[in-house]
Scaffold this motif. Structure first.
Motif, PDB file in Angstrom:
ATOM      1  N   LEU A  78      -2.443   9.916  -8.272  1.00  0.00           N
ATOM      2  CA  LEU A  78      -2.507   8.479  -8.443  1.00  0.00           C
ATOM      3  C   LEU A  78      -3.788   8.128  -9.174  1.00  0.00           C
ATOM      4  CD1 LEU A  78      -1.430   7.468  -4.826  1.00  0.00           C
ATOM      5  CD2 LEU A  78      -0.024   7.389  -6.873  1.00  0.00           C
TER       6      LEU A  78
ATOM      7  N   SER B 147      13.228  12.448   4.665  1.00  0.00           N
ATOM      8  CA  SER B 147      13.030  11.699   3.423  1.00  0.00           C
ATOM      9  C   SER B 147      14.046  10.580   3.333  1.00  0.00           C
ATOM     10  CB  SER B 147      13.196  12.637   2.211  1.00  0.00           C
ATOM     11  OG  SER B 147      12.243  13.664   2.254  1.00  0.00           O
TER      12      SER B 147
ATOM     13  N   GLU C  35       0.018   4.191 -11.000  1.00  0.00           N
ATOM     14  CA  GLU C  35      -1.205   3.386 -11.017  1.00  0.00           C
ATOM     15  C   GLU C  35      -1.275   2.536  -9.762  1.00  0.00           C
ATOM     16  OE1 GLU C  35      -1.412   1.113 -14.600  1.00  0.00           O
ATOM     17  OE2 GLU C  35      -2.411   2.739 -15.688  1.00  0.00           O
ATOM     18  N   VAL C  36      -2.494   2.372  -9.268  1.00  0.00           N
ATOM     19  CA  VAL C  36      -2.710   1.651  -8.019  1.00  0.00           C
ATOM     20  C   VAL C  36      -3.759   0.578  -8.251  1.00  0.00           C
ATOM     21  CG1 VAL C  36      -3.480   1.842  -5.626  1.00  0.00           C
ATOM     22  CG2 VAL C  36      -2.153   3.689  -6.644  1.00  0.00           C
TER      23      VAL C  36
ATOM     24  N   ASP D  61       6.379   9.074  -2.694  1.00  0.00           N
ATOM     25  CA  ASP D  61       6.123   9.764  -3.957  1.00  0.00           C
ATOM     26  C   ASP D  61       6.557   8.836  -5.082  1.00  0.00           C
ATOM     27  OD1 ASP D  61       6.284  11.387  -6.264  1.00  0.00           O
ATOM     28  OD2 ASP D  61       6.446  13.171  -5.007  1.00  0.00           O
ATOM     29  N   VAL D  62       5.583   8.300  -5.805  1.00  0.00           N
ATOM     30  CA  VAL D  62       5.902   7.283  -6.825  1.00  0.00           C
ATOM     31  C   VAL D  62       6.666   7.883  -8.002  1.00  0.00           C
ATOM     32  CG1 VAL D  62       3.923   5.861  -6.214  1.00  0.00           C
ATOM     33  CG2 VAL D  62       3.685   7.567  -8.015  1.00  0.00           C
ATOM     34  N   TRP D  63       6.577   9.203  -8.187  1.00  0.00           N
ATOM     35  CA  TRP D  63       7.266   9.818  -9.325  1.00  0.00           C
ATOM     36  C   TRP D  63       8.697  10.163  -8.966  1.00  0.00           C
ATOM     37  CZ3 TRP D  63       2.073  10.595  -8.350  1.00  0.00           C
ATOM     38  CH2 TRP D  63       1.229  10.143  -9.351  1.00  0.00           C
ATOM     39  N   ASP D  64       8.923  10.626  -7.740  1.00  0.00           N
ATOM     40  CA  ASP D  64      10.287  10.953  -7.332  1.00  0.00           C
ATOM     41  C   ASP D  64      11.000   9.764  -6.705  1.00  0.00           C
ATOM     42  OD1 ASP D  64       9.352  14.293  -6.223  1.00  0.00           O
ATOM     43  OD2 ASP D  64       9.849  13.481  -8.209  1.00  0.00           O
TER      44      ASP D  64
ATOM     45  N   GLU E   7      16.964  16.035   0.536  1.00  0.00           N
ATOM     46  CA  GLU E   7      15.638  16.389   1.041  1.00  0.00           C
ATOM     47  C   GLU E   7      14.891  17.351   0.149  1.00  0.00           C
ATOM     48  OE1 GLU E   7      17.763  14.813   4.493  1.00  0.00           O
ATOM     49  OE2 GLU E   7      18.235  16.379   3.064  1.00  0.00           O
TER      50      GLU E   7
ATOM     51  N   THR F 228       0.837  -1.200   0.000  1.00  0.00           N
ATOM     52  CA  THR F 228       0.000   0.000   0.000  1.00  0.00           C
ATOM     53  C   THR F 228       0.872   1.250   0.000  1.00  0.00           C
ATOM     54  OG1 THR F 228      -1.764  -1.149   1.183  1.00  0.00           O
ATOM     55  CG2 THR F 228      -1.779   1.250   1.278  1.00  0.00           C
TER      56      THR F 228
ATOM     57  N   LYS G 217       3.987   1.480  -1.061  1.00  0.00           N
ATOM     58  CA  LYS G 217       4.731   1.577  -2.332  1.00  0.00           C
ATOM     59  C   LYS G 217       3.822   1.916  -3.501  1.00  0.00           C
ATOM     60  CE  LYS G 217       8.664  -1.330  -1.186  1.00  0.00           C
ATOM     61  NZ  LYS G 217       9.318  -2.655  -1.332  1.00  0.00           N
ATOM     62  N   SER G 218       2.518   1.782  -3.320  1.00  0.00           N
ATOM     63  CA  SER G 218       1.620   2.191  -4.398  1.00  0.00           C
ATOM     64  C   SER G 218       1.333   3.685  -4.339  1.00  0.00           C
ATOM     65  CB  SER G 218       0.307   1.394  -4.333  1.00  0.00           C
ATOM     66  OG  SER G 218      -0.409   1.717  -3.155  1.00  0.00           O
ATOM     67  N   GLY G 219       1.816   4.355  -3.286  1.00  0.00           N
ATOM     68  CA  GLY G 219       1.689   5.804  -3.217  1.00  0.00           C
ATOM     69  C   GLY G 219       0.691   6.298  -2.192  1.00  0.00           C
ATOM     70  N   LEU G 220       0.028   5.384  -1.492  1.00  0.00           N
ATOM     71  CA  LEU G 220      -0.960   5.800  -0.499  1.00  0.00           C
ATOM     72  C   LEU G 220      -0.307   5.909   0.872  1.00  0.00           C
ATOM     73  CD1 LEU G 220      -3.893   3.643  -1.803  1.00  0.00           C
ATOM     74  CD2 LEU G 220      -3.789   6.124  -1.795  1.00  0.00           C
ATOM     75  N   PRO G 221      -0.784   6.818   1.693  1.00  0.00           N
ATOM     76  CA  PRO G 221      -0.109   7.056   2.978  1.00  0.00           C
ATOM     77  C   PRO G 221      -0.425   5.974   4.007  1.00  0.00           C
ATOM     78  CG  PRO G 221      -2.025   8.472   2.801  1.00  0.00           C
ATOM     79  CD  PRO G 221      -1.918   7.752   1.503  1.00  0.00           C
TER      80      PRO G 221
ATOM     81  N   GLU H  30      15.569   7.417   0.529  1.00  0.00           N
ATOM     82  CA  GLU H  30      15.596   7.026  -0.887  1.00  0.00           C
ATOM     83  C   GLU H  30      15.241   5.562  -1.086  1.00  0.00           C
ATOM     84  OE1 GLU H  30      18.643  10.416  -2.577  1.00  0.00           O
ATOM     85  OE2 GLU H  30      19.142   8.292  -2.828  1.00  0.00           O
TER      86      GLU H  30
ATOM     87  N   ARG I 259       3.854   3.586 -13.459  1.00  0.00           N
ATOM     88  CA  ARG I 259       4.090   4.434 -12.285  1.00  0.00           C
ATOM     89  C   ARG I 259       2.865   5.313 -12.048  1.00  0.00           C
ATOM     90  NH1 ARG I 259       9.343   8.218 -12.056  1.00  0.00           N
ATOM     91  NH2 ARG I 259      10.269   6.208 -12.630  1.00  0.00           N
TER      92      ARG I 259
ATOM     93  N   SER J 159      -3.580  -1.982  -1.094  1.00  0.00           N
ATOM     94  CA  SER J 159      -3.289  -1.670  -2.487  1.00  0.00           C
ATOM     95  C   SER J 159      -1.895  -2.146  -2.848  1.00  0.00           C
ATOM     96  CB  SER J 159      -3.410  -0.158  -2.723  1.00  0.00           C
ATOM     97  OG  SER J 159      -2.439   0.538  -1.966  1.00  0.00           O
ATOM     98  N   ARG J 160      -1.624  -2.152  -4.112  1.00  0.00           N
ATOM     99  CA  ARG J 160      -0.272  -2.435  -4.573  1.00  0.00           C
ATOM    100  C   ARG J 160      -0.051  -1.650  -5.859  1.00  0.00           C
ATOM    101  NH1 ARG J 160      -2.979  -7.319  -6.096  1.00  0.00           N
ATOM    102  NH2 ARG J 160      -2.809  -7.653  -8.338  1.00  0.00           N
ATOM    103  N   PRO J 161       1.214  -1.409  -6.205  1.00  0.00           N
ATOM    104  CA  PRO J 161       1.471  -0.618  -7.409  1.00  0.00           C
ATOM    105  C   PRO J 161       0.964  -1.330  -8.648  1.00  0.00           C
ATOM    106  CG  PRO J 161       3.436  -0.798  -6.035  1.00  0.00           C
ATOM    107  CD  PRO J 161       2.449  -1.755  -5.476  1.00  0.00           C
TER     108      PRO J 161
END
Lengths: 224, 460
Positions: free
Chosen positions: B37, A106, B100-101, A90-93, B27, A55, A57-61, A108, B98, B92-94
């Protein structure tokens, strides 16, 4: 698409695994004195089971709440704090973030985030001046890991009551209570808060026997 | 020229160093992500009878939708509050791309019916206890509901069986079936003989039975239409009662308007309804309109020919903070010859506050009416969590088209006005309870100086 019975089997298996698997918990507490502060090193386990990791890694908190309570040897004079950590990705960064109070860090990679969450160093618990010098105390801790938002999500309890109105008559109102749910909730006093792990107790500790360490930490202004 | 080239080169080096410094600081985000998303897929596990379309309709998130935690929490709340499931776990999973959930819903369906209790209020029957009702949610797996209830109140008692079945996956079209047997006491007031200005409360019971089938169409969330056919029988009881002297009054001693419809009446007809907008009515900011019509016709086997139309409009405006101004308008009109118990009787907590329930109309009722209400609502405490709010209100209105055969000493068509204040307590996940104090500005009929109301929800 799987047949309905197969889906039911896997669904029940998934839920059973979820229920049987050990929840998040604290496994080590080492209190110490630092100036006028009672601090503690904490070590956690099972904060990131696979569904939680996915969850995140999919971008949700993800929100980690740690309920820390202290009481004296007789179980009296309880005091407590709730430590909330908000995790994001942040899935984009490709950057993981951890926010705890005023602190915002943060990372990496996921392992670094996990390391930071699993081990807390010198967490302030109470002001020593508020405690009797030769006090003996216990520390009770409970952890919840909640996807999508923490306390608010936990408060969305099973439906128990609501007010309904007849769409054909805007002047009519009915307040309806799920009697079975009320009785169920009465006999199951802890409720079904599925994100909380088991409560664990540590101690007893004697305040005057604690190790003195030197740490620069912000002081506790108020006890919640 | 060489000097210009050297300056430019130095500028380029400086810019590059600055850029490298930015890159080296972990940072600092280079860009503020403005992308959202997206839901790639929704996987549903653990369901046996519930259709995926029912789950997706409640979740309100489909492949391709933007995803944010707030929307997910709302979806989770709707799924839990539907009553269809014991447990719900969302993870959820990726997805493949990128951003997409893939949402994974693990559900444990409920198979047992609910046992409910509670209380309610109807303008026609007053307060009642919902002693016990059985409610089965999602029995057939497509979001259907069946309720069997038993009600008992000061002026009402009865049994009802209601079933609601979606006919389309998104529940935009549904069928409602209803059977009920209900007894309600109708209220009216008459001046005590020999006592000027003193009124006694009278009651006459009516036995109603109803069989109704209706189609509901909801093209949008805030728009709803319904059309149905209903078979209704109504019969007055043989004796009314003076509640203040506790004496019985035989039906044959009642006014002419009652005697005309003393036999069992068949009131079969067509019911029409429309609801537009959200909020306004029931205390939430917004605007909404309800229009309901009933066409009773001898063509359908009824004993009368009449049409009964009612309109209710509500608007609630947020001034600032939690301070609201709410405006409400109700109106009704009957065309044709309707029995006295189908006509309008105004006064009370949901029409004109400051006056007793139904006290502003004679026994034979009004053929038309309008009421208008204004409320100023404000929080009573600084913390929203207490749920306490106060209000000040002004209600006015009047009725028209009395029964022409009856001569009245009281002017039942005079404009009436009441004002007052009240308190509301919002119970989390349940609703709003209230208490109002009303003062008549105009004389009214029964002449009380103050009247009190318990309310469920807001008055409009």
């Amino acid at each position: 698409m799987a047949a309905p019975r197969l889906r039911l089997f896997f669904g029940l298996l998934l839920l059973a695994v979820g229920l049987l698997a050990e929840g998040p918990c604290v496994v080590r507490v080492e209190p110490a004195r630092s100036g006028d502060q009672l601090v503690a090193d904490l070590e956690f386990e099972n904060l990131f089971p696979r569904p939680i990791e996915n969850t995140l890694k999919s971008g949700l908190p993800i929100v980690i709440d740690c309920l820390i309570e202290m009481d004296d040897h007789a179980g009296e004079d309880p005091r407590g704090i709730v430590l909330r950590s908000e995790l994001g990705y942040d899935v984009w960064d490709g950057i993981f973030s951890l926010r705890r109070g005023e602190m915002h860090v943060s990372f990496e990679d996921f392992l670094a985030l996990q390391q930071a969450c699993d081990h807390l160093t010198a967490l302030p618990l109470a002001k020593l001046s508020d405690l009797p010098p030769a006090a003996t105390f216990h520390i009770h801790m409970r952890v919840a890991v909640s996807p999508f938002g923490g306390e608010d999500a936990d408060r969305v309890a099973r439906w128990l009551s609501e007010t309904v109105s007849d769409s054909r008559d805007p002047n009519s109102r009915e307040f309806r209570v799920d009697l079975g749910g009320l009785i169920d909730g009465f006999f199951r006093s802890t409720g079904r808060n599925q994100h909380w792990g088991e409560s664990r107790s540590f101690g007893p500790y004697r305040l005057d026997k604690l190790q003195e360490i030197a740490v620069i930490i912000p002081s506790i202004e108020d006890e919640p | 020229m060489n000097q210009q080239k050297q300056s430019s080169f130095r500028l380029l080096i400086a810019a590059s160093l600055l850029g490298l410094w930015f890159l080296a600081t972990p940072e600092v985000a280079l860009t503020q992500s403005t992308q959202s998303l997206k839901v790639a897929a929704v996987e549903i596990e653990g369901t046996w009878k519930t259709r995926d379309s029912v789950v997706l309709e409640l979740l309100d998130l489909r492949p391709g939708d933007d995803l944010d935690p707030a929307a997910l929490r709302r979806g989770r709340e709707r799924l839990l509050r539907s009553g269809y499931f014991y447990e719900l776990e969302i993870s959820s999973r990726p997805g493949e791309l990128r951003g997409e959930v893939i949402l994974v819903l693990s559900l444990l369906e409920r198979h047992r019916p609910y046992l409910d209790t509670g209380f309610g209020y109807r303008d026609s029957g007053g307060w009642y206890l919902n002693l016990l009702s059985l409610r089965s949610e999602n029995t057939l797996g497509f979001g259907d509901r069946t309720t069997l209830g038993f009600q008992l109140g000061f002026r009402t008692a009865g049994l009802s069986l209601e079933s609601w079945m979606p006919l389309k996956d998104d529940s935009s079209l549904a069928l409602r079936l209803r059977l009920s047997a209900l007894s309600e006491e109708h209220l009216w007031y008459e001046e005590e003989p020999g006592w000027d200005g003193l009124f006694d409360e009278y009651r006459l019971g009516l036995n109603h039975s109803l069989a109704e089938m209706a189609l509901e169409w909801r093209p949008r969330k805030s728009t709803r239409f319904n059309v149905g056919i209903a078979g209704v029988t109504t019969e007055p009881k043989e004796e009314g009662r003076n509640r203040d002297t506790d004496t019985g009054i035989p039906l044959n001693e009642m006014p002419a308007a009652v005697l005309e419809f003393r036999e069992q009446a068949l009131l079969h007809g067509i019911n029409l309804g429309m609801r537009l907008g959200e909020g306004g009515i029931d205390g939430k900011p917004g605007h909404s309109l309800h229009l309901a019509g009933r066409v009773v016709s001898e063509v359908l086997g009824a004993g009368s020919d009449f049409q009964r139309w009612t309109l209710a409009m509500g608007s609630c405006y947020r001034l600032f903070g939690e301070h609201d101004i709410a405006l409400g308008l109700r109106a009704g009109h009957i065309a044709g010859e309707a029995p006295w118990y189908e006509r309008f009787h105004i006064g009370g907590s949901y029409s004109l506050r400051g006056f007793r329930d139904h006290s502003l109309s004679p026994l034979s009722g009004h053929g038309s009416f309008w009421t208008a209400s204004g409320e100023y609502r404000f929080p009573l405490t600084a913390s929203k969590r207490t749920g306490l709010s106060g209000l000040a209100f002004l209600d006015l209105g009047c009725g028209y088209n009395l029964d022409d055969d009856q001569a009245y000493e009281i002017d039942y068509e005079a404009l009436q006005m009441g004002m007052g204040y009240g308190i509301r307590y919002e119970i989390p996940w349940a609703g709003v309870l209230g208490f109002d104090v009303g003062f008549p500005v105009t004389r009214g009929v029964t002449g009380e100086s103050t009247w009190y109301y318990l309310t469920l929800g807001h008055s409009f």
